[in-house]
Write an enzyme that holds these catalytic residues in place. Structure first.
Site, PDB file in Angstrom:
ATOM      1  N   CYS A   1       0.842  -1.204   0.000  1.00  0.00           N
ATOM      2  CA  CYS A   1       0.000   0.000   0.000  1.00  0.00           C
ATOM      3  C   CYS A   1       0.877   1.254   0.000  1.00  0.00           C
ATOM      4  O   CYS A   1       1.501   1.564  -1.004  1.00  0.00           O
ATOM      5  CB  CYS A   1      -0.983  -0.055   1.164  1.00  0.00           C
ATOM      6  SG  CYS A   1      -2.326   1.144   1.004  1.00  0.00           S
TER       7      CYS A   1
ATOM      8  N   HIS B   1      -3.719  -5.372   0.396  1.00  0.00           N
ATOM      9  CA  HIS B   1      -3.235  -5.704   1.739  1.00  0.00           C
ATOM     10  C   HIS B   1      -3.282  -7.192   2.052  1.00  0.00           C
ATOM     11  O   HIS B   1      -4.215  -7.647   2.712  1.00  0.00           O
ATOM     12  CB  HIS B   1      -4.094  -4.977   2.788  1.00  0.00           C
ATOM     13  CG  HIS B   1      -3.772  -3.542   2.936  1.00  0.00           C
ATOM     14  ND1 HIS B   1      -2.747  -3.090   3.733  1.00  0.00           N
ATOM     15  CD2 HIS B   1      -4.343  -2.448   2.392  1.00  0.00           C
ATOM     16  CE1 HIS B   1      -2.696  -1.773   3.674  1.00  0.00           C
ATOM     17  NE2 HIS B   1      -3.654  -1.352   2.864  1.00  0.00           N
TER      18      HIS B   1
ATOM     19  N   GLU C   1      -1.707  -8.775   4.276  1.00  0.00           N
ATOM     20  CA  GLU C   1      -1.600  -9.042   5.721  1.00  0.00           C
ATOM     21  C   GLU C   1      -2.915  -8.844   6.468  1.00  0.00           C
ATOM     22  O   GLU C   1      -3.077  -9.337   7.576  1.00  0.00           O
ATOM     23  CB  GLU C   1      -0.489  -8.188   6.342  1.00  0.00           C
ATOM     24  CG  GLU C   1      -0.852  -6.737   6.643  1.00  0.00           C
ATOM     25  CD  GLU C   1      -1.146  -5.884   5.405  1.00  0.00           C
ATOM     26  OE1 GLU C   1      -0.764  -6.288   4.287  1.00  0.00           O
ATOM     27  OE2 GLU C   1      -1.781  -4.826   5.563  1.00  0.00           O
TER      28      GLU C   1
END
Ligand SMILES: *[C@@H]1O[C@H](CO)[C@@H](O)[C@H](O)[C@H]1NC(C)=O
Ligand SMILES: *[C@@H]1O[C@H](CO)[C@@H](O)[C@H](O)[C@H]1NC(C)=O
Length: 313
Positions: free
Chosen positions: A129, A239, A241
């Site tokens: 990001c 994203h 994660e």
């Protein structure tokens, strides 16, 4: 048959000769995760900077340990850390890409990584990001980002031709690539994007990175995954994660089996890159002091953008 001892020597020789093919892997990789200035709205903050714990868990889940890289250190301290760790992750967040400490330290590590890789010292960088955005600023020396309507939305990836012989996606199972291209399983939480147009018009970016996936907000196509041509640098605008490790209940968050699997494959790929690096701390006690285990994450509540944060300084 070649005796094992000879093979071992051979592998070491190949490594020390800086050949691209090096069979000697580091199975105890330590990856630096860069801290950044606290979010203004963070009522749980203590200290002036943070790391979202999801980035730490993400790397740990794939077989790496993490060393936090704090802001406000000297150039000399960063160089020492650089020579001790095996890769760097630039996380998402919300800081200025030119004036923040996050941007200052990113540049120091980026420049060191360019130099190291040019000398056949394989040092990988991953940007997520804001990390992708920061890498685009570092490579082009300009902020070429544009506003998009991508604040809380899950999207499928549109794979480019170039993705077919990418390093990043090479080991992904076919059915997972299919899920990624058909299901809305990548989480987007960004206001700014690198449009395909600005990427294509900037000679430096175009020469440096290949675009592996594209997304659109309906108005503009933007770069959602890229990897550098000649450096082990990788970046995603989405994203990976968040999928297994963040639980704020809002649009754009995904927890399907395929999304969790995709997250793991990206982490495992990056950790496998870090395993090709052989930097080491100068002693066991230096290593011990540097690891994230010296800090405790803080639970920020069910509405937290990051469920748990590490705070520093
Ligand atoms: C391209 O970058 C400039 C900044 O240099 C920005 O103002 C503009 O909105 C960007 N355009 C697109 C289409 O991304
Ligand atoms: C998935 O994303 C696409 C945009 O690529 C959108 O048009 C579609 O409505 C989304 N589907 C769901 C179920 O959210």
């Amino acid at each position: 048959m070649i005796p094992t001892a000879v093979l071992a020597v051979l592998a070491t020789c190949l490594c020390s000769m800086h050949l691209v093919v090096c069979y000697h892997l580091n199975y105890r990789p330590i990856i630096g995760v860069l801290a950044q200035e606290n979010l203004e709205e963070d009522v749980h903050a203590h200290g002036s900077s943070y790391i979202g714990a999801s980035y730490v868990k993400y790397l740990e889940s794939a077989g790496a340990r993490v060393a936090p890289i704090r802001i406000h250190q000297t150039d000399e301290e960063y160089e020492k850390i650089f020579n001790s760790i095996n890769g760097l992750l630039l996380p998402g967040g919300n800081v200025d890409l030119h004036t923040s400490q996050f941007s200052r330290v990113s540049k120091i590590f980026y420049d060191l990584a360019i130099k190291a890789n040019d000398a056949s010292d394989h040092f990988p960088i991953w940007g997520t990001c804001q990390g992708l955005q920061q890498l685009s600023v570092l490579t082009s020396n300009r902020n070429l980002l544009t506003l998009t309507d991508t604040k809380a939305v899950a999207l499928p990836l549109t794979f480019t031709q170039a993705s077919q012989n990418s390093r990043l996606f090479k080991a992904f199972p076919k059915d997972l690539i299919q899920s990624l291209s058909e299901e809305n399983i990548t989480s987007n939480f960004h206001s700014w994007s690198l449009s395909l147009q600005n990427y294509s018009r900037n000679a430096r970016l175009k020469r440096f990175y290949k675009v592996l996936t594209i997304n659109t907000d309906g108005k503009r196509d933007f770069v959602s995954t890229m990897e550098a041509n000649r450096y082990p640098f990788y970046a995603v605008q989405w994203h990976p994660e968040k999928t297994p490790f963040e639980w704020v209940n809002k649009p754009g968050m995904v927890h399907t089996a395929a999304s969790v699997r995709a997250s793991f494959y990206t982490a495992q790929f990056f950790v496998s890159e870090a395993m090709k690096n052989h930097h080491k701390f100068s002693s066991a006690s230096e290593e011990e002091k540097a690891l994230i285990y010296n800090y405790s994450p803080v639970f920020t509540g069910l509405d937290g953008i990051f469920m748990q944060n590490y705070y520093f300084d």
